[in-house]
Design a protein around this motif. Structure first.
Motif, PDB file in Angstrom:
ATOM      1  N   LEU A   1       0.812  -1.239   0.055  1.00  0.00           N
ATOM      2  CA  LEU A   1      -0.110  -0.078   0.099  1.00  0.00           C
ATOM      3  C   LEU A   1       0.974   1.299  -0.073  1.00  0.00           C
ATOM      4  O   LEU A   1       0.687   2.416  -0.775  1.00  0.00           O
ATOM      5  N   GLU A   2       1.902   1.317   0.932  1.00  0.00           N
ATOM      6  CA  GLU A   2       2.673   2.367   1.081  1.00  0.00           C
ATOM      7  C   GLU A   2       3.501   2.545  -0.489  1.00  0.00           C
ATOM      8  O   GLU A   2       3.642   3.872  -0.902  1.00  0.00           O
ATOM      9  N   THR A   3       3.733   1.652  -0.770  1.00  0.00           N
ATOM     10  CA  THR A   3       4.485   1.627  -2.290  1.00  0.00           C
ATOM     11  C   THR A   3       3.794   2.159  -3.495  1.00  0.00           C
ATOM     12  O   THR A   3       3.972   3.138  -4.062  1.00  0.00           O
ATOM     13  N   TRP A   4       2.407   1.889  -3.244  1.00  0.00           N
ATOM     14  CA  TRP A   4       1.491   2.180  -4.353  1.00  0.00           C
ATOM     15  C   TRP A   4       1.135   3.600  -4.255  1.00  0.00           C
ATOM     16  O   TRP A   4       1.086   4.281  -5.251  1.00  0.00           O
ATOM     17  N   LEU A   5       0.987   4.144  -2.931  1.00  0.00           N
ATOM     18  CA  LEU A   5       0.775   5.369  -2.536  1.00  0.00           C
ATOM     19  C   LEU A   5       1.885   6.446  -2.884  1.00  0.00           C
ATOM     20  O   LEU A   5       1.559   7.568  -3.319  1.00  0.00           O
ATOM     21  N   THR A   6       3.042   5.994  -2.871  1.00  0.00           N
ATOM     22  CA  THR A   6       4.112   7.152  -2.938  1.00  0.00           C
ATOM     23  C   THR A   6       4.774   6.920  -4.478  1.00  0.00           C
ATOM     24  O   THR A   6       5.085   7.951  -4.961  1.00  0.00           O
ATOM     25  N   ARG A   7       4.564   5.780  -4.969  1.00  0.00           N
ATOM     26  CA  ARG A   7       5.409   5.545  -6.234  1.00  0.00           C
ATOM     27  C   ARG A   7       4.406   5.194  -7.440  1.00  0.00           C
ATOM     28  O   ARG A   7       4.651   5.549  -8.557  1.00  0.00           O
TER      29      ARG A   7
END
Length: 319
Positions: free
Chosen positions: A211-217
């Protein structure tokens, strides 16, 4: 609605068409059923009303128990399964109940309509190692020539598979999530399920990392002015379509050797089964899945028993 159903509906007498329209509005606005569910119910009743017309009926007052029974019997002769017959009978009963409540008929003729109980089949599930392999396949390293858009889609696909398995939510619930529906600190999803019932569903660390990777990148590369608050986006920046979500899950599973193609709902079944096998109680799994009835959740106990029997047969020296 299928073209054949639309043609049958267009040919209905005005009185029957008006009754059908009122019931459809009741399903959508008052019962707040999903578009998919409403489409299925209406398709069944269009078939029923077409059958009624062929028997000489022109209004809902002509709909009696004999017409209902002959309609179901006709479906059986055409090859309807027990589950299809049970579903069609349920659609008819919903329609006749509405006719009685709205004063269009003097009695609810569907109350006396019986139908065979649908066979309860065990849901297809992945073994824990198979689920792990699917998740690893979804998160495989990128190709050397991957551009920013491809990277964003790959990161989204990883998150879709991770969240479906981590939380056990339905595809429709997943694509309906907004960014604010995710409590990233407590790792909780605020899910709007069937009947507009809201529940909180936890997810684990791997899904949180995806989730964090999707939201940031990932998401920033696809987002447009039309994206709104949607958590998951399609290639043009709009909210991810459920059909695309299902397609990409099937692709990830198909790319994993030795894994049955259980689809997105299979990930939901797998999550529930693995949580039960890990020691969770049935009530907790019911809440996790958003089942209105515990009886719906109990099918997973049969899955785990079948697995236990298979392990026993392989491992016990006197099995």
């Amino acid at each position: 609605m299928a073209t054949g159903t639309a043609a049958l509906r267009a040919a209905l007498p005005p009185a029957l068409a008006e009754s059908l329209d009122g019931w459809q509005e009741h399903l959508s606005l008052q019962r707040d059923l999903s578009e998919h569910t409403v489409r299925g119910y209406v398709g069944d009743v269009v078939s029923l009303l077409d059958h009624l017309v062929r028997r000489g009926g022109g209004t809902v007052a002509d709909l009696d128990l004999a017409a209902l029974r002959s309609w179901l019997a006709l479906g059986r002769t055409r090859g309807d399964s027990r589950s299809t017959t049970a579903r069609r009978a349920a659609s008819a009963r919903s329609f006749t109940a509405h006719l009685r409540r709205s004063g269009q008929t003097a009695e609810d003729v569907g109350l006396r309509l019986s139908s065979p109980k649908a066979h309860r089949t065990l849901p297809g599930v992945l073994a824990a190692d198979q689920a792990r392999a699917v998740l690893e396949e979804a998160a495989r390293p990128p190709a050397e020539d991957e551009d920013a858009a491809d990277t964003a889609l790959r990161l989204r696909n990883v998150l879709v598979v991770e969240l479906l398995y981590a939380s056990g939510i339905r595809v429709g619930e997943l694509v309906g999530l907004d960014i604010d529906d995710v409590d990233r600190g407590r790792r909780l999803l605020r899910v709007l399920g069937k009947g507009r019932k809201e529940r909180s569903v936890p997810f684990g660390v791997p899904a949180a990392e995806a989730l964090e990777t999707w939201l940031t990148r990932g998401r920033p590369a696809l987002a447009t002015a039309a994206s709104g608050p949607a958590l998951l986006l399609g290639v043009r920046g709009g909210r991810l379509d459920p059909r695309e979500a299902r397609r990409l899950v099937h692709a990830a599973i198909a790319a994993t050797p030795g894994t049955p193609d259980v689809g997105p709902h299979g990930l939901r079944h797998s999550a529930a089964t693995h949580v039960l096998e890990g020691g969770a109680d049935l009530r907790s799994v019911q809440e996790l899945l958003g089942h209105a009835s515990l009886a719906t959740t109990q099918v997973y106990t049969h899955v785990t028993v079948e697995r236990l029997r298979a392990v026993h047969a392989r491992a016990h020296p006197r099995a």
